[in-house]
Design a protein around this motif. Structure first.
Motif, PDB file in Angstrom:
ATOM      1  N   ASP A 195      -7.715 -21.239  32.229  1.00 38.62           N
ATOM      2  CA  ASP A 195      -6.380 -20.665  32.404  1.00 38.62           C
ATOM      3  C   ASP A 195      -5.389 -21.719  32.891  1.00 38.62           C
ATOM      4  O   ASP A 195      -4.219 -21.684  32.521  1.00 38.62           O
ATOM      5  CB  ASP A 195      -6.446 -19.523  33.418  1.00 38.62           C
ATOM      6  CG  ASP A 195      -7.397 -18.440  32.953  1.00 38.62           C
ATOM      7  OD1 ASP A 195      -7.479 -18.231  31.730  1.00 38.62           O
ATOM      8  OD2 ASP A 195      -8.050 -17.828  33.807  1.00 38.62           O
ATOM      9  N   HIS A 211     -11.585 -10.277  35.812  1.00 39.08           N
ATOM     10  CA  HIS A 211     -10.686 -11.422  35.594  1.00 39.08           C
ATOM     11  C   HIS A 211     -10.091 -11.346  34.184  1.00 39.08           C
ATOM     12  O   HIS A 211      -8.873 -11.438  34.009  1.00 39.08           O
ATOM     13  CB  HIS A 211     -11.503 -12.712  35.777  1.00 39.08           C
ATOM     14  CG  HIS A 211     -10.838 -13.968  35.305  1.00 39.08           C
ATOM     15  ND1 HIS A 211     -10.453 -14.962  36.158  1.00 39.08           N
ATOM     16  CD2 HIS A 211     -10.501 -14.392  34.064  1.00 39.08           C
ATOM     17  CE1 HIS A 211      -9.901 -15.938  35.466  1.00 39.08           C
ATOM     18  NE2 HIS A 211      -9.919 -15.622  34.183  1.00 39.08           N
ATOM     19  N   GLU A 212     -10.958 -11.135  33.205  1.00 39.47           N
ATOM     20  CA  GLU A 212     -10.483 -11.084  31.816  1.00 39.47           C
ATOM     21  C   GLU A 212      -9.527  -9.919  31.598  1.00 39.47           C
ATOM     22  O   GLU A 212      -8.547 -10.033  30.882  1.00 39.47           O
ATOM     23  CB  GLU A 212     -11.663 -10.990  30.849  1.00 39.47           C
ATOM     24  CG  GLU A 212     -12.417 -12.293  30.710  1.00 39.47           C
ATOM     25  CD  GLU A 212     -11.502 -13.481  30.489  1.00 39.47           C
ATOM     26  OE1 GLU A 212     -10.576 -13.381  29.667  1.00 39.47           O
ATOM     27  OE2 GLU A 212     -11.698 -14.496  31.168  1.00 39.47           O
ATOM     28  N   ASN A 251     -10.943 -21.878  37.211  1.00 40.46           N
ATOM     29  CA  ASN A 251     -10.132 -21.476  36.062  1.00 40.46           C
ATOM     30  C   ASN A 251      -8.715 -22.025  36.126  1.00 40.46           C
ATOM     31  O   ASN A 251      -8.019 -22.041  35.120  1.00 40.46           O
ATOM     32  CB  ASN A 251     -10.108 -19.953  35.927  1.00 40.46           C
ATOM     33  CG  ASN A 251     -11.301 -19.454  35.139  1.00 40.46           C
ATOM     34  OD1 ASN A 251     -11.395 -19.669  33.950  1.00 40.46           O
ATOM     35  ND2 ASN A 251     -12.238 -18.818  35.819  1.00 40.46           N
ATOM     36  N   HIS A 308      -6.016 -10.681  32.441  1.00 40.01           N
ATOM     37  CA  HIS A 308      -5.266 -11.265  31.324  1.00 40.01           C
ATOM     38  C   HIS A 308      -4.869 -10.199  30.305  1.00 40.01           C
ATOM     39  O   HIS A 308      -3.732 -10.127  29.847  1.00 40.01           O
ATOM     40  CB  HIS A 308      -6.135 -12.272  30.551  1.00 40.01           C
ATOM     41  CG  HIS A 308      -6.525 -13.487  31.324  1.00 40.01           C
ATOM     42  ND1 HIS A 308      -5.611 -14.304  31.929  1.00 40.01           N
ATOM     43  CD2 HIS A 308      -7.739 -14.048  31.553  1.00 40.01           C
ATOM     44  CE1 HIS A 308      -6.257 -15.312  32.512  1.00 40.01           C
ATOM     45  NE2 HIS A 308      -7.551 -15.173  32.300  1.00 40.01           N
TER      46      HIS A 308
HETATM   47 ZN    ZN Z   1      -9.030 -16.513  32.613  1.00 37.52          ZN
END
Ligand code: ZN
Length: 366
Positions: A160, A58-59, A152, A62
Motif C-alpha cells: 500500500d 485490512h483488505e 504495508n 481498501h
Molecule cells: Zn493493503
C-alpha cells in the motif's frame, strides 16, 4: 492470480488465498512445533488464523473505501506480504487512490489500538516476541497488526505504501511519471531487502523477489499505457488473419490451423460478424471427442466480447489486464469483423514505440 484457492465470498468480492500464504503459515506452525512441541504449534495455528482474519479486514478496508468511489472488487487474494485486492479500475483522482491505499493499514492500526486497550499494558519487549507462545495472544496479535500496518506502508509496489507514494507523486506530476518513480523506489527497496536477507532471514529474499517483480509489473503496465497513448485499436490490430465461417466443420478448422501460423481464429457469421473465437488448443482438444463433421460452433468460445476499431488502445490494454482473454475481435460501425487484437500485437506496438517513439502509424480504419 494462479495458485490460489477461493475460501469465501463477502458481498461482491471473492476471498482467495495464495498457496505461498499457506506455505508461510505451515512454516510458522512447523517451527513452533519443532521448538516447543504440539501445544505451541496449536497456539501458533490459532494465532495464524487470527492474523489471517486481520489481513482480510485490512483488505476490506481498501475494498469498502474503493466502493465509495464506485470501484468494484471482484476478488481479493491473500499473499505472504498481505493481500492484493483486484479492483476493476484505479481510482480516478490521486486523492482517491491515497484514501483507498491508506485505508488497509489504518484498519490494522485500529485493531492494534483496540487490542492494546484490552491488554491494558504495553510491553515493548513482549511485542517483539511474535512467535513466543508465553506472551499473551492479544499482545502478540496487536504486535502483528502493527507489523502489518508498517510493512504495508513500505513505499514499494505492491504494498500500500507504494500506492500512497504514487498518489502523492501523482498530485505533482501525473500518474505515468509518478508510477515510474514509485516503481524505481520499490525496486531499490527490493534490492536492499534482498541484500539484508543474504545475511539474515532468507524469507526476506523471497519477499524481495516478489516486491521486485510486482514493481516491474506495475512499471511495465504504465509503459504499455504510455506507448498506447493517442493510438486507436485500428492502428495496432492484426488485419491479415484467417477467419472461419460459422458453418465450418472441425476438418475445416484443422485445415486452417495447418495453413496458417496463427494461434487464434475468429468465427464469423454470414454477414461477417464475429460470433466466436477458436484457439489452437480448442481445435486440438476438439479432436479428442468430436468427429470431422462436428460444427465449429460446438467447440468455439462464445459469446465473445468485441471492440470497436476506433476505441483508444489504452482501453483495450485495460481489457487485457482485467480478463484472461487471448484475443479480442475488432469490429466496425456495423459490427463486421475488421481485425483481431492480441497480446502479441500490443507487445509489438510497444517494441516499435520504444525504438521509435516518434513513429507515425498510418492505418486508421474505422
Ligand atoms: Zn493493503
Amino acid at each position: 492470480m494462479r495458485w490460489s484457492l477461493t475460501i469465501g465470498r463477502f458481498g461482491e468480492t471473492a476471498v482467495k488465498i495464495h498457496v505461498t500464504f499457506l506455505l508461510l503459515l505451515a512454516w510458522i506452525g512447523f517451527s513452533a512445533w519443532r521448538q516447543q512441541g504440539a501445544a505451541a504449534a496449536r497456539d501458533s495455528v490459532v494465532f495464524i488464523v487470527l492474523i489471517f482474519a486481520c489481513v482480510v479486514l485490512h483488505e476490506f478496508g481498501h475494498i469498502l473505501v474503493a466502493r465509495r468511489f464506485g470501484i468494484k472488487t471482484p476478488e481479493v487474494t491473500l499473499l505472504p506480504i498481505g493481500g492484493v485486492a483486484s479492483m476493476q479500475s484505479l481510482p480516478e483522482k490521486p486523492s482517491q487512490e491515497l484514501a483507498v491505499a491508506i485505508a488497509g493499514p489504518l484498519v490494522n492500526l485500529a485493531i492494534a489500538v483496540v487490542l492494546l486497550a484490552l491488554v491494558g499494558r504495553i510491553d515493548a519487549a513482549d511485542m517483539a516476541r511474535l512467535d513466543d507462545p508465553r506472551v499473551s495472544l492479544l499482545a502478540r496479535l496487536a504486535a502483528a497488526n502493527v507489523f502489518l500496518a508498517v510493512f504495508n506502508l513500505v513505499p514499494a509496489f505492491p504494498m500500500d505504501g507504494g500506492r500512497v507514494l504514487r498518489a502523492l507523486l501523482a498530485m505533482k506530476m501525473g500518474r505515468p511519471r509518478a508510477t515510474r518513480i514509485a516503481a524505481a523506489i520499490g525496486q531499490a527497496f527490493a534490492f536492499g531487502l534482498g541484500f539484508l536477507g543474504l545475511f539474515g532471514n532468507p524469507l526476506l529474499i523471497f519477499i524481495a523477489i516478489f516486491v521486485y517483480v510486482a514493481a516491474a509489473g506495475e512499471a511495465q503496465m504504465t509503459a504499455f499505457h504510455e506507448s498506447a497513448r493517442g493510438l486507436t485499436v485500428a492502428q495496432a490490430m492484426e488485419t491479415r488473419f484467417a477467419a472461419v465461417p460459422a458453418h465450418a466443420k472441425l476438418s475445416d478448422a484443422v485445415e486452417t490451423l495447418l495453413a496458417t501460423a496463427e494461434p487464434e481464429f475468429p468465427v464469423v457469421d454470414a454477414f461477417g460478424k464475429p460470433i466466436g473465437l477458436m484457439m489452437r488448443r480448442d481445435i486440438l482438444a476438439a479432436l479428442k471427442d468430436h468427429d470431422r463433421e462436428a460444427a465449429v460452433a460446438d467447440f468455439m468460445r462464445a459469446p465473445i466480447e468485441t471492440l470497436r476499431a476506433t476505441t483508444p488502445l489504452e482501453a483495450a490494454i485495460d481489457r487485457f489486464a482485467q480478463q484472461d482473454v487471448a484475443g479480442l475481435c475488432v469490429v466496425d460501425r456495423d459490427g463486421v469483423l475488421v481485425g483481431l487484437l492480441t497480446r502479441q500485437n500490443l507487445a509489438e506496438m510497444m517494441m516499435i514505440k520504444s525504438m521509435r517513439p516518434d513513429w507515425r502509424f498510418e492505418r486508421s480504419r474505422a
